[in-house]
Design an enzyme around this catalytic site. Structure first.
Site, PDB file in Angstrom:
ATOM      1  N   VAL A  48      -2.874  87.815  53.312  1.00  8.71           N
ATOM      2  CA  VAL A  48      -3.974  87.118  53.987  1.00  8.71           C
ATOM      3  C   VAL A  48      -5.197  87.065  53.073  1.00  8.71           C
ATOM      4  CG1 VAL A  48      -5.548  87.134  55.948  1.00  8.71           C
ATOM      5  CG2 VAL A  48      -3.141  87.707  56.279  1.00  8.71           C
ATOM      6  N   PRO A  93      -3.332  72.012  36.085  1.00  7.82           N
ATOM      7  CA  PRO A  93      -4.009  73.060  35.320  1.00  7.82           C
ATOM      8  C   PRO A  93      -4.804  74.060  36.143  1.00  7.82           C
ATOM      9  CG  PRO A  93      -5.208  71.003  35.139  1.00  7.82           C
ATOM     10  CD  PRO A  93      -3.924  70.679  35.855  1.00  7.82           C
ATOM     11  N   ASP A 122       2.943  81.182  41.468  1.00 12.05           N
ATOM     12  CA  ASP A 122       2.456  81.784  40.238  1.00 12.05           C
ATOM     13  C   ASP A 122       0.961  82.068  40.344  1.00 12.05           C
ATOM     14  OD1 ASP A 122       4.345  80.113  37.583  1.00 12.05           O
ATOM     15  OD2 ASP A 122       4.845  81.789  38.884  1.00 12.05           O
ATOM     16  N   LYS A 138       2.239  86.788  37.082  1.00 13.07           N
ATOM     17  CA  LYS A 138       2.514  87.466  35.822  1.00 13.07           C
ATOM     18  C   LYS A 138       1.185  87.686  35.120  1.00 13.07           C
ATOM     19  CE  LYS A 138       7.104  85.401  35.326  1.00 13.07           C
ATOM     20  NZ  LYS A 138       8.024  84.610  34.478  1.00 13.07           N
ATOM     21  N   GLY A 143       1.727  76.677  37.915  1.00 14.02           N
ATOM     22  CA  GLY A 143       0.638  76.011  37.232  1.00 14.02           C
ATOM     23  C   GLY A 143       1.190  75.049  36.196  1.00 14.02           C
ATOM     24  N   GLY A 144       0.424  74.022  35.860  1.00 16.55           N
ATOM     25  CA  GLY A 144       0.841  73.064  34.839  1.00 16.55           C
ATOM     26  C   GLY A 144       2.044  72.263  35.272  1.00 16.55           C
ATOM     27  N   ASP A 145       3.011  72.114  34.367  1.00  8.54           N
ATOM     28  CA  ASP A 145       4.243  71.392  34.654  1.00  8.54           C
ATOM     29  C   ASP A 145       5.420  72.359  34.585  1.00  8.54           C
ATOM     30  OD1 ASP A 145       5.697  68.631  34.816  1.00  8.54           O
ATOM     31  OD2 ASP A 145       6.722  69.724  33.225  1.00  8.54           O
ATOM     32  N   THR A 203       0.549  68.855  32.707  1.00  8.57           N
ATOM     33  CA  THR A 203       0.610  70.013  31.834  1.00  8.57           C
ATOM     34  C   THR A 203      -0.782  70.352  31.308  1.00  8.57           C
ATOM     35  OG1 THR A 203       1.450  70.896  29.751  1.00  8.57           O
ATOM     36  CG2 THR A 203       1.263  68.504  29.900  1.00  8.57           C
ATOM     37  N   MET A 248      -0.600  80.236  25.784  1.00  7.52           N
ATOM     38  CA  MET A 248      -0.272  81.669  25.863  1.00  7.52           C
ATOM     39  C   MET A 248      -0.457  82.349  24.510  1.00  7.52           C
ATOM     40  SD  MET A 248       3.119  81.460  28.323  1.00  7.52           S
ATOM     41  CE  MET A 248       3.934  80.225  27.295  1.00  7.52           C
ATOM     42  N   GLY A 250      -9.478  76.617  31.939  1.00  5.37           N
ATOM     43  CA  GLY A 250      -9.616  75.165  31.998  1.00  5.37           C
ATOM     44  C   GLY A 250      -9.522  74.583  33.389  1.00  5.37           C
TER      45      GLY A 250
END
Length: 431
Positions: free
Chosen positions: A39, A184, A207, A229, A260-262, A290, A344, A373
């Site tokens: 929550v 992003p 994620d 992660k 996140g991203g693609d 992406t 990364m 970003g």
């Protein structure tokens, strides 16, 4: 004809005064969240986005909340009445009814409005189903009927985003897995298809870098599975993620794997497709923007520019040059003249810069490091390959960040770089 017995819930609601809707301006104001579970994970991102000074009091928190440590204050213990001191708004979000009651009691004593996750009847405030689009905030309260609130909100938001006046059950609800690229981070950059997929979900497996504010729009009945992660911290293994999406789908649920991203740009999306196929689980894909392209674009840095860069290469910096698991030909990459976009790569940026210089790139090659970003904390650090190792430490750069290497950075930020960019002649002919 005998009258039908009255539904006690409906009757009670009918005799209660309706809530008074109001928009809280929380920027710079202390908001207390007691509890660190799902929550809280849903509520905190929206509070951060509102500019609130968020204080989370809990002995433990989800990995996603831990990953927001730079944006909130985590008091790692159980609730104490003095925690309410100075708060403008309070969220009681533990799984302990006695603790939630104590939080509400102290908030009442201090005349601070308080929501209560486990029993809205006792709370002094209710959390509406919220959606945002193009500067408009839609908040729906259906008097303690969260599914109804979410359903009405979804209809309004879909109509706003699609430009339609009415929508009739636009969301598929068949069992299976949908891999959703969320873009992003800015929720406004999530696609309509991504939002539709989330609205159809029974389970969302999210994620850390997926647009977290969209989690606050999920109806209360949707299960949220946190597979964050954290850099050099807690991490959910890919094998465990594969297991949970397959298991929930085999239970007859519609599972949205929210990234996140693609999905297919260092997102391990195809590994999840293979796991679903092996288990006989239907799986589909909703592509996302992406971050390799959208994050530089968001700060006005192109990855290609006519006469400057004819190619760009997206590289993971998760493992450094020379590592036995690296599949990158760093010497060949250094000899190329175009743009290099590193994902990364914050931890390994110094050795990557050193390797590119050793392979032939100029130490004066412009570099932009775009941190967080598209998110509220976004900022850009301008550097060069020769100075990158120093500047990352000096500026306190932390993941997530996108690193852009190449003359396109100087094209976008000419005032920062003394060395002029060479534009190759003959490249301006129309194609």
């Amino acid at each position: 004809m005998a009258a039908l017995p009255e539904d006690p819930t409906t009757a009670a609601t009918a005799h209660e005064p309706p809530p008074y809707p109001v928009g809280l301006r929380l920027a710079g104001r202390r908001v207390l969240v007691v509890g660190g579970g799902q929550v809280a994970q849903r509520r905190v991102p929206a509070l951060i986005a509102a500019g609130a000074d968020v204080v989370v009091v809990a002995p433990d928190v989800t990995p996603a909340l831990e990953g927001m440590g730079a944006e909130l204050t985590w008091v790692r213990r159980r609730f104490e009445p003095t925690d309410v001191d100075g708060a403008w708004y309070v969220v009681a979000a533990t799984d302990d009814a006695e603790v939630n009651a104590a939080v509400l009691a102290e908030a009442e004593a201090q005349r601070v409005f308080c929501t209560r996750a486990d029993d809205a009847r006792e709370a002094s405030a209710w959390t509406p189903a919220v959606g945002r689009h193009d500067g408009v905030t839609v908040a729906v309260l259906a008097n303690r009927e969260p599914r109804r609130s979410a359903a009405v909100r979804d209809e309004v938001m879909t109509a706003l985003r699609d430009g339609r006046l009415t929508v009739r059950d636009a969301h598929h609800r068949t069992a299976g897995v949908v891999l959703v690229g969320g873009g992003p981070g800015d929720p406004e950059l999530a696609t309509v298809a991504a939002r539709h997929a989330l609205a159809s979900a029974d389970v969302v497996v999210a994620d850390r870098l997926a647009p977290r504010e969209l989690l606050d729009e999920l109806p209360a009945h949707v299960e949220l599975v946190d597979v964050a992660k954290l850099p050099r911290g807690r991490q959910a293994s890919q094998e465990s993620i594969n297991e949970v999406i397959v298991e929930r789908a085999l239970e007859g649920k519609r599972v949205v794997r929210f990234k996140g991203g693609d999905n297919f740009v260092f997102g391990r999306g195809f590994e999840e497709i293979l796991a679903c196929r092996a288990a006989g689980v239907p799986v589909s894909v909703v592509p996302g923007l992406t971050s390799a392209i959208s994050v530089p674009a968001g700060v006005g840095i192109p990855v290609t520019h006519r006469g400057v860069a004819h190619e760009f290469t997206v590289v993971t910096g998760h493992v450094p040059p020379g590592h036995p698991q690296s599949l990158v030909d760093w010497e060949a990459l250094a000899r190329m003249r175009g743009t290099v976009v590193l994902l990364m790569a914050v931890q390994n940026a110094p050795v990557i810069a050193e390797t590119l210089i050793a392979g032939g790139r100029r130490p004066s090659t412009p570099v932009a490091v775009i941190v967080e970003g598209t998110m509220p904390e976004e900022h850009t650090v301008l550097s060069t390959l020769g100075d990158l190792a120093h500047d990352i430490v000096e500026q306190g750069v932390r993941a997530p960040a996108i690193i852009v290497v190449g003359d396109v950075v100087a094209v976008a930020r000419p005032g920062h770089y003394a060395e002029p960019v060479t534009v190759r002649p003959g490249d301006f002919a129309e194609e």
